[in-house]
Write a protein that holds these residues in place. Structure first.
Motif, PDB file in Angstrom:
ATOM      1  N   ILE A 323       1.380 -55.773 -61.672  1.00  0.00           N
ATOM      2  CA  ILE A 323       1.724 -54.903 -62.801  1.00  0.00           C
ATOM      3  C   ILE A 323       0.966 -55.322 -64.048  1.00  0.00           C
ATOM      4  N   ALA A 324       0.450 -54.357 -64.768  1.00  0.00           N
ATOM      5  CA  ALA A 324      -0.198 -54.605 -66.062  1.00  0.00           C
ATOM      6  C   ALA A 324       0.451 -53.735 -67.125  1.00  0.00           C
ATOM      7  N   ILE A 325       0.542 -54.255 -68.346  1.00  0.00           N
ATOM      8  CA  ILE A 325       0.995 -53.472 -69.500  1.00  0.00           C
ATOM      9  C   ILE A 325      -0.241 -53.094 -70.307  1.00  0.00           C
ATOM     10  N   ASP A 326      -0.434 -51.807 -70.516  1.00  0.00           N
ATOM     11  CA  ASP A 326      -1.620 -51.300 -71.209  1.00  0.00           C
ATOM     12  C   ASP A 326      -1.404 -51.272 -72.721  1.00  0.00           C
ATOM     13  N   ASP A 327      -2.492 -51.321 -73.469  1.00  0.00           N
ATOM     14  CA  ASP A 327      -2.498 -51.116 -74.926  1.00  0.00           C
ATOM     15  C   ASP A 327      -1.588 -52.096 -75.668  1.00  0.00           C
ATOM     16  N   ALA A 328      -1.505 -53.337 -75.216  1.00  0.00           N
ATOM     17  CA  ALA A 328      -0.690 -54.328 -75.915  1.00  0.00           C
ATOM     18  C   ALA A 328      -1.214 -54.521 -77.331  1.00  0.00           C
ATOM     19  N   GLY A 329      -0.287 -54.563 -78.276  1.00  0.00           N
ATOM     20  CA  GLY A 329      -0.655 -54.720 -79.679  1.00  0.00           C
ATOM     21  C   GLY A 329      -0.804 -53.420 -80.415  1.00  0.00           C
ATOM     22  N   ALA A 330      -0.741 -52.279 -79.680  1.00  0.00           N
ATOM     23  CA  ALA A 330      -0.906 -50.983 -80.339  1.00  0.00           C
ATOM     24  C   ALA A 330       0.400 -50.431 -80.870  1.00  0.00           C
ATOM     25  N   GLY A 331       1.525 -50.993 -80.437  1.00  0.00           N
ATOM     26  CA  GLY A 331       2.808 -50.485 -80.895  1.00  0.00           C
ATOM     27  C   GLY A 331       3.938 -51.367 -80.409  1.00  0.00           C
ATOM     28  N   TYR A 332       5.124 -51.110 -80.939  1.00  0.00           N
ATOM     29  CA  TYR A 332       6.284 -51.941 -80.617  1.00  0.00           C
ATOM     30  C   TYR A 332       6.672 -51.825 -79.159  1.00  0.00           C
ATOM     31  N   LEU A 341       9.503 -57.077 -69.120  1.00  0.00           N
ATOM     32  CA  LEU A 341       9.048 -56.854 -67.754  1.00  0.00           C
ATOM     33  C   LEU A 341       8.209 -57.982 -67.177  1.00  0.00           C
ATOM     34  N   SER A 342       7.756 -58.933 -68.011  1.00  0.00           N
ATOM     35  CA  SER A 342       6.952 -60.072 -67.540  1.00  0.00           C
ATOM     36  C   SER A 342       5.834 -59.622 -66.599  1.00  0.00           C
ATOM     37  N   PRO A 343       4.857 -58.869 -67.102  1.00  0.00           N
ATOM     38  CA  PRO A 343       3.806 -58.337 -66.229  1.00  0.00           C
ATOM     39  C   PRO A 343       2.859 -59.437 -65.738  1.00  0.00           C
ATOM     40  N   ASP A 344       2.019 -59.077 -64.773  1.00  0.00           N
ATOM     41  CA  ASP A 344       0.996 -60.001 -64.295  1.00  0.00           C
ATOM     42  C   ASP A 344      -0.212 -60.018 -65.227  1.00  0.00           C
ATOM     43  N   TYR A 345      -0.454 -58.888 -65.920  1.00  0.00           N
ATOM     44  CA  TYR A 345      -1.570 -58.762 -66.844  1.00  0.00           C
ATOM     45  C   TYR A 345      -1.090 -58.065 -68.120  1.00  0.00           C
ATOM     46  N   ILE A 346      -1.688 -58.424 -69.237  1.00  0.00           N
ATOM     47  CA  ILE A 346      -1.554 -57.609 -70.441  1.00  0.00           C
ATOM     48  C   ILE A 346      -2.960 -57.222 -70.881  1.00  0.00           C
ATOM     49  N   LYS A 347      -3.115 -55.937 -71.211  1.00  0.00           N
ATOM     50  CA  LYS A 347      -4.403 -55.424 -71.651  1.00  0.00           C
ATOM     51  C   LYS A 347      -4.330 -55.197 -73.152  1.00  0.00           C
ATOM     52  N   ILE A 348      -5.133 -55.940 -73.876  1.00  0.00           N
ATOM     53  CA  ILE A 348      -5.102 -55.903 -75.345  1.00  0.00           C
ATOM     54  C   ILE A 348      -5.812 -54.658 -75.839  1.00  0.00           C
ATOM     55  N   ASP A 349      -5.150 -53.911 -76.684  1.00  0.00           N
ATOM     56  CA  ASP A 349      -5.676 -52.639 -77.174  1.00  0.00           C
ATOM     57  C   ASP A 349      -6.979 -52.822 -77.946  1.00  0.00           C
ATOM     58  N   ARG A 350      -7.847 -51.840 -77.818  1.00  0.00           N
ATOM     59  CA  ARG A 350      -9.164 -51.894 -78.467  1.00  0.00           C
ATOM     60  C   ARG A 350      -9.074 -51.959 -79.984  1.00  0.00           C
ATOM     61  N   SER A 351      -7.966 -51.475 -80.548  1.00  0.00           N
ATOM     62  CA  SER A 351      -7.831 -51.517 -82.007  1.00  0.00           C
ATOM     63  C   SER A 351      -7.804 -52.954 -82.531  1.00  0.00           C
ATOM     64  N   ASN A 377       2.154 -67.530 -67.991  1.00  0.00           N
ATOM     65  CA  ASN A 377       1.354 -67.337 -66.775  1.00  0.00           C
ATOM     66  C   ASN A 377       0.974 -65.872 -66.575  1.00  0.00           C
ATOM     67  N   ILE A 378       0.615 -65.215 -67.677  1.00  0.00           N
ATOM     68  CA  ILE A 378       0.156 -63.826 -67.658  1.00  0.00           C
ATOM     69  C   ILE A 378      -1.336 -63.814 -67.960  1.00  0.00           C
ATOM     70  N   ARG A 379      -2.105 -63.061 -67.192  1.00  0.00           N
ATOM     71  CA  ARG A 379      -3.544 -62.979 -67.429  1.00  0.00           C
ATOM     72  C   ARG A 379      -3.860 -61.895 -68.461  1.00  0.00           C
ATOM     73  N   THR A 380      -4.908 -62.105 -69.226  1.00  0.00           N
ATOM     74  CA  THR A 380      -5.237 -61.222 -70.351  1.00  0.00           C
ATOM     75  C   THR A 380      -6.545 -60.480 -70.110  1.00  0.00           C
ATOM     76  N   VAL A 381      -6.526 -59.189 -70.489  1.00  0.00           N
ATOM     77  CA  VAL A 381      -7.714 -58.332 -70.404  1.00  0.00           C
ATOM     78  C   VAL A 381      -7.940 -57.735 -71.792  1.00  0.00           C
ATOM     79  N   ALA A 382      -9.096 -57.957 -72.353  1.00  0.00           N
ATOM     80  CA  ALA A 382      -9.443 -57.367 -73.653  1.00  0.00           C
ATOM     81  C   ALA A 382     -10.194 -56.064 -73.417  1.00  0.00           C
ATOM     82  N   GLU A 383      -9.718 -54.978 -74.023  1.00  0.00           N
ATOM     83  CA  GLU A 383     -10.311 -53.657 -73.819  1.00  0.00           C
ATOM     84  C   GLU A 383     -11.188 -53.251 -74.997  1.00  0.00           C
TER      85      GLU A 383
END
Length: 425
Positions: A323-332, A341-351, A377-383
């Motif tokens: 599971i990944a959470i998209d657009d992290a940091g873009a909103g509450y 939800l403790s995802p496996d990945y968080i994808k940091i919003d392009r903003s 222990n969550i992996r990070t993806v910068a978008e």
């Protein structure tokens, strides 16, 4: 024609052999532009005989002709039991009937008032003309029609179909969008493109995110508008299912440890048809397994019940999906989803990524995300990475993966990533 009320009594006996049926209404006064009127002098028409001769199928039959509207009943195929799938199917049948009428009129057969004298759609017909041909059609799935309240159920179906017929005339733009969505679903004409995700430790391809694209000439100006309208018109499940099928069926060849990220909503994951059989079959056909699939939760629909969401996600995780959470940091809501939800990945919003090398506040927030993710222990993806300076900064901060135009643009057939994107250390 003198018949029972909307042909109900005559139809019930025939319909008794089918698990589910629907009703179709066709406005006989509504005709495509440029088609001449052709009417019969006796004011009637042998619809049952015409249906048998022109359609050549036993799953659709005549109900009644009332007030300039033709009413038909249709048997639903097994597996179609809800309105989201049932109405597009019925609308497709109605289009075939309308086209057969026009073809008959073009041969000189003639119909009741309003059926035109032209052949079927020309190959040079514009999309607007094609959509205009579908005006004046309404339909409804008849739920629980075998009960003693069959007349009330048919009445409700007729009312619903009449509203659709009326709306097709009143709000042309809305109607065009609805028909366009029905067409995209019926023809499966959306497509998937794939954007590479780079592993920052060595610059290798970690996987791809599947992104939906509309066909050329679509009335929707992009996938966001398409999915928003699908939600508005209660077609989100059908569109999400089709997008997921396309994403898996056409995804690039993956290595055993590479991933495919597929955008979904929490609502679609609660759909009983989401994974049961169909998705597993698609993965097997491509030689993939659930551990290579990351369901990327988007914010197209909010999560109202996190406890229920946790149970749903636990079910899919037990099968191997991530599971990944998209657009992290873009909103509450995305931040709350990470915590709950403790995802496996968080994808940091392009903003947050854009020009971060020149913004101390963004740098601080990015470092906070990385530290938090590593502790959990969550992996990070910068978008949204578009500049080498951004990529160097994110790698130095300890981000795991990166995605953006600098690394690779979305493509149906993605090639190797841009070599100059890999930072020198």
């Amino acid at each position: 024609m003198n018949t029972s009320w909307f042909g109900l009594e005559r139809s019930l006996e025939r319909a008794a052999h089918h698990r589910s049926i629907g009703i179709i209404g066709i406005d006989l006064h509504e005709r495509p532009s440029g088609l001449a009127s052709a009417s019969r002098e006796d004011g009637g028409y042998g619809w049952p005989e015409w249906l048998d001769a022109s359609m050549g199928r036993g799953d659709i039959w005549f109900g009644d002709e009332v007030g300039g509207h033709l009413w038909l009943y249709a048997a639903m195929p097994d597996g179609i039991a809800d309105e989201e799938e049932g109405e597009p199917y019925l609308r497709g049948l109605a289009r075939r009937v309308r086209e057969a009428m026009i073809a008959e009129a073009g041969r000189g057969g003639g119909f009741g008032a309003g059926l035109g004298g032209a052949t079927t759609a020309s190959v040079n017909e514009t999309p607007f003309q094609s959509r205009h041909r579908e005006r004046g059609i309404g339909c409804a799935l008849l739920r629980d029609w075998k009960t003693s309240e069959a007349k009330d159920i048919v009445y409700e179906g007729v009312q619903k179909a009449m509203v659709q017929i009326r709306d097709s005339r009143v709000d042309q733009q809305e109607w065009d969008l609805r028909l366009e969505l029905d067409r995209l679903l019926a023809e499966s004409s959306i497509r998937s493109v794939y954007q590479p995700i780079m592993r920052l430790v060595d610059g290798k391809t970690f996987g791809y995110e599947a992104l939906t694209r509309c066909p050329e000439g679509s009335l929707f100006d992009g996938p966001l508008a398409l999915f928003r309208y699908a939600e508005k018109s209660n077609r989100a499940f059908s569109l999400d299912r089709l997008a997921r099928e396309k994403a898996i069926k056409h995804c690039p060849t993956l290595g055993s440890v590479q991933k495919i990220f597929i955008n979904v909503t929490m609502g679609i994951m609660n759909d009983p048809h989401f994974v049961s059989g169909q998705t597993i079959r698609l993965l097997n056909e491509r030689g993939l397994f659930p551990g290579q699939v990351v369901f990327e939760l988007t914010e197209r629909s909010s999560i109202d019940d996190f406890e229920a969401a946790k149970k749903i996600l636990a079910h899919y995780r037990s099968q191997g999906y991530e599971i990944a959470i998209d657009d992290a940091g873009a909103g509450y809501s995305s931040l709350q989803s990470i915590v709950e939800l403790s995802p496996d990945y968080i994808k940091i919003d392009r903003s947050l990524v854009r020009m971060a090398d020149q913004d101390e506040m963004k740098k601080h927030m990015l470092r906070t995300f990385v530290r938090f993710a590593k502790k959990m222990n969550i992996r990070t993806v910068a978008e949204g990475i578009e500049r080498p300076e951004e990529l160097r900064l994110l790698r130095a901060m300890g981000f795991d993966y990166a995605q953006g135009y600098l690394i690779g643009r979305p493509s149906e057939y993605p090639t190797a990533m841009y070599p100059g994107a890999i930072p020198k250390v």
